[in-house]
Scaffold this motif. Structure first.
Motif, PDB file in Angstrom:
ATOM      1  N   GLY A 207       0.797  -1.213   0.000  1.00 28.66           N
ATOM      2  CA  GLY A 207       0.000   0.000   0.000  1.00 28.66           C
ATOM      3  C   GLY A 207       0.827   1.258   0.000  1.00 28.66           C
ATOM      4  O   GLY A 207       0.392   2.300   0.520  1.00 28.66           O
ATOM      5  N   GLY A 208       2.014   1.214  -0.593  1.00 30.96           N
ATOM      6  CA  GLY A 208       2.886   2.379  -0.629  1.00 30.96           C
ATOM      7  C   GLY A 208       4.014   2.160  -1.615  1.00 30.96           C
ATOM      8  O   GLY A 208       3.844   1.506  -2.641  1.00 30.96           O
ATOM      9  N   PHE A 209       5.198   2.659  -1.277  1.00 33.32           N
ATOM     10  CA  PHE A 209       6.331   2.518  -2.187  1.00 33.32           C
ATOM     11  C   PHE A 209       7.632   2.585  -1.398  1.00 33.32           C
ATOM     12  O   PHE A 209       7.676   3.091  -0.267  1.00 33.32           O
ATOM     13  CB  PHE A 209       6.313   3.606  -3.267  1.00 33.32           C
ATOM     14  CG  PHE A 209       6.173   5.004  -2.740  1.00 33.32           C
ATOM     15  CD1 PHE A 209       7.287   5.750  -2.383  1.00 33.32           C
ATOM     16  CD2 PHE A 209       4.928   5.578  -2.589  1.00 33.32           C
ATOM     17  CE1 PHE A 209       7.163   7.032  -1.882  1.00 33.32           C
ATOM     18  CE2 PHE A 209       4.794   6.874  -2.095  1.00 33.32           C
ATOM     19  CZ  PHE A 209       5.905   7.595  -1.745  1.00 33.32           C
ATOM     20  N   LEU A 210       8.684   2.054  -2.011  1.00 26.35           N
ATOM     21  CA  LEU A 210      10.024   2.085  -1.434  1.00 26.35           C
ATOM     22  C   LEU A 210      10.831   3.204  -2.078  1.00 26.35           C
ATOM     23  O   LEU A 210      10.828   3.371  -3.298  1.00 26.35           O
ATOM     24  CB  LEU A 210      10.732   0.751  -1.660  1.00 26.35           C
ATOM     25  CG  LEU A 210      10.248  -0.439  -0.816  1.00 26.35           C
ATOM     26  CD1 LEU A 210      10.872  -1.726  -1.341  1.00 26.35           C
ATOM     27  CD2 LEU A 210      10.596  -0.243   0.650  1.00 26.35           C
ATOM     28  N   LEU A 211      11.505   3.971  -1.242  1.00 28.81           N
ATOM     29  CA  LEU A 211      12.380   5.035  -1.712  1.00 28.81           C
ATOM     30  C   LEU A 211      13.821   4.544  -1.665  1.00 28.81           C
ATOM     31  O   LEU A 211      14.318   4.149  -0.609  1.00 28.81           O
ATOM     32  CB  LEU A 211      12.238   6.276  -0.838  1.00 28.81           C
ATOM     33  CG  LEU A 211      11.008   7.158  -1.066  1.00 28.81           C
ATOM     34  CD1 LEU A 211      10.927   8.215   0.028  1.00 28.81           C
ATOM     35  CD2 LEU A 211      11.068   7.817  -2.434  1.00 28.81           C
ATOM     36  N   GLY A 212      14.489   4.572  -2.813  1.00 31.59           N
ATOM     37  CA  GLY A 212      15.878   4.174  -2.864  1.00 31.59           C
ATOM     38  C   GLY A 212      16.809   5.360  -2.660  1.00 31.59           C
ATOM     39  O   GLY A 212      16.378   6.494  -2.436  1.00 31.59           O
ATOM     40  N   SER A 213      18.072   5.094  -2.764  1.00 25.74           N
ATOM     41  CA  SER A 213      19.071   6.160  -2.620  1.00 25.74           C
ATOM     42  C   SER A 213      19.199   6.926  -3.924  1.00 25.74           C
ATOM     43  O   SER A 213      18.804   6.456  -4.997  1.00 25.74           O
ATOM     44  CB  SER A 213      20.429   5.569  -2.234  1.00 25.74           C
ATOM     45  OG  SER A 213      20.326   4.850  -1.012  1.00 25.74           O
TER      46      SER A 213
END
Length: 289
Positions: A207-213
């Protein structure tokens, strides 16, 4: 895909606690929240589509239809788009398609929903509801799909809904509408990130997202690239609410509240080659490989 970090650094900052507990941010917070105004005199319309094919083929056809609906949106805003979501239940699975309209005028999304035809699917229900009518005036009114005369008469005199739960017939459509709106927002965020290849990567998860570098480096960061690539990803869960004022029921809005959490996951590309036994998570559903 994301690989779980094999070794965790010594926890001197409480990061392990943060990874399990969301930050204490509520709807009263003045940061990390945004709103999307709905049309004046808002109306949320929806159609329910089912498939007569066998269960496995039927589920596949529902997903094909969902993607076909998304393809129709093109560059339309969320307010003008059709928002599909597949609901899988024990007895029957169906595709819900939502559109935002108005009780005072016809809007493009409402017209598109009314004329929508999907291959191998049959419309089994068409309905709508207004945000001001979501909550009943009493427990006796909770079983009604539409507000009674008392609900409409006393709406302006109330400062808050007398019943804390939505009407029973509207609970599932409301839940699925908020899910469909959240899915659309996540897709928009992921697509927008592609326009900035030097910025943070955004990968959908649950239900969201992953933030990478940030992948881009300059001469100022020369020699420190490994530290950037070894940072674990941040998970952002989106909560979507629909709010309205009982004193001005002709206006409503969607409130989007992101909940940020550190994770133990690393991007797969920065971890290759992987040693044997490293757990891998498949996105966007977040299931182990």
């Amino acid at each position: 895909m994301a690989a779980k970090a094999q070794h965790s650094a010594q926890d001197n900052t409480g990061s392990s606690v943060l990874s399990q507990t969301p930050l204490p941010i509520s709807l009263a917070s003045s940061i990390l929240a945004s709103t999307i105004p709905l049309p004046e005199h808002p109306l949320i319309a929806y159609s329910v589509y089912t498939c007569e094919l066998p269960s496995t083929d039927g589920l596949e056809q529902l997903d094909v239809a969902r993607k076909a609906v998304l393809a129709r949106n093109q560059d339309r805003s969320l307010v003008d788009s059709l928002m599909p979501v597949v609901h899988i239940a024990k007895d029957v699975s169906a595709l819900y398609v939502f559109a935002l309209g108005s009780t005072e005028r016809q809007l493009p999304g409402h017209d598109a929903l009314f004329s929508l035809e999907l291959e191998h699917l049959t419309v089994t229900e068409r309905s709508s509801f207004i945000p001001a009518g979501i909550y009943p005036c009493s427990a006796a009114c909770a079983s009604r799909a539409e507000p009674c005369g008392q609900c409409l008469h006393s709406a302006r005199a109330r400062s808050s809904p007398p019943e804390p739960l939505p009407r029973i017939p509207l609970r599932q459509p409301l839940m699925l509408f908020l899910q469909a709106a959240r899915d659309r927002l996540i897709d928009d965020i992921a697509e927008a990130s592609k326009l900035h290849p030097r910025g943070r990567t955004v990968t959908r998860m649950k239900g969201g997202f992953l933030l990478g570098s940030i992948l881009f480096s300059s001469e100022w960061g020369s020699g420190w690239e490994n530290h950037v690539r070894s940072r674990t990803m941040i998970y952002c869960h989106l909560q979507v609410h629909i709010t309205f004022s009982t004193r001005t029921p002709s206006t409503a809005r969607l409130v989007i509240q992101p909940i940020m959490q550190p994770t133990y996951y690393l991007p797969l590309y920065s971890s290759l080659p992987l040693p044997a036994g490293v757990p891998v998570v498949l996105l966007p559903h977040g299931v182990p490989a």
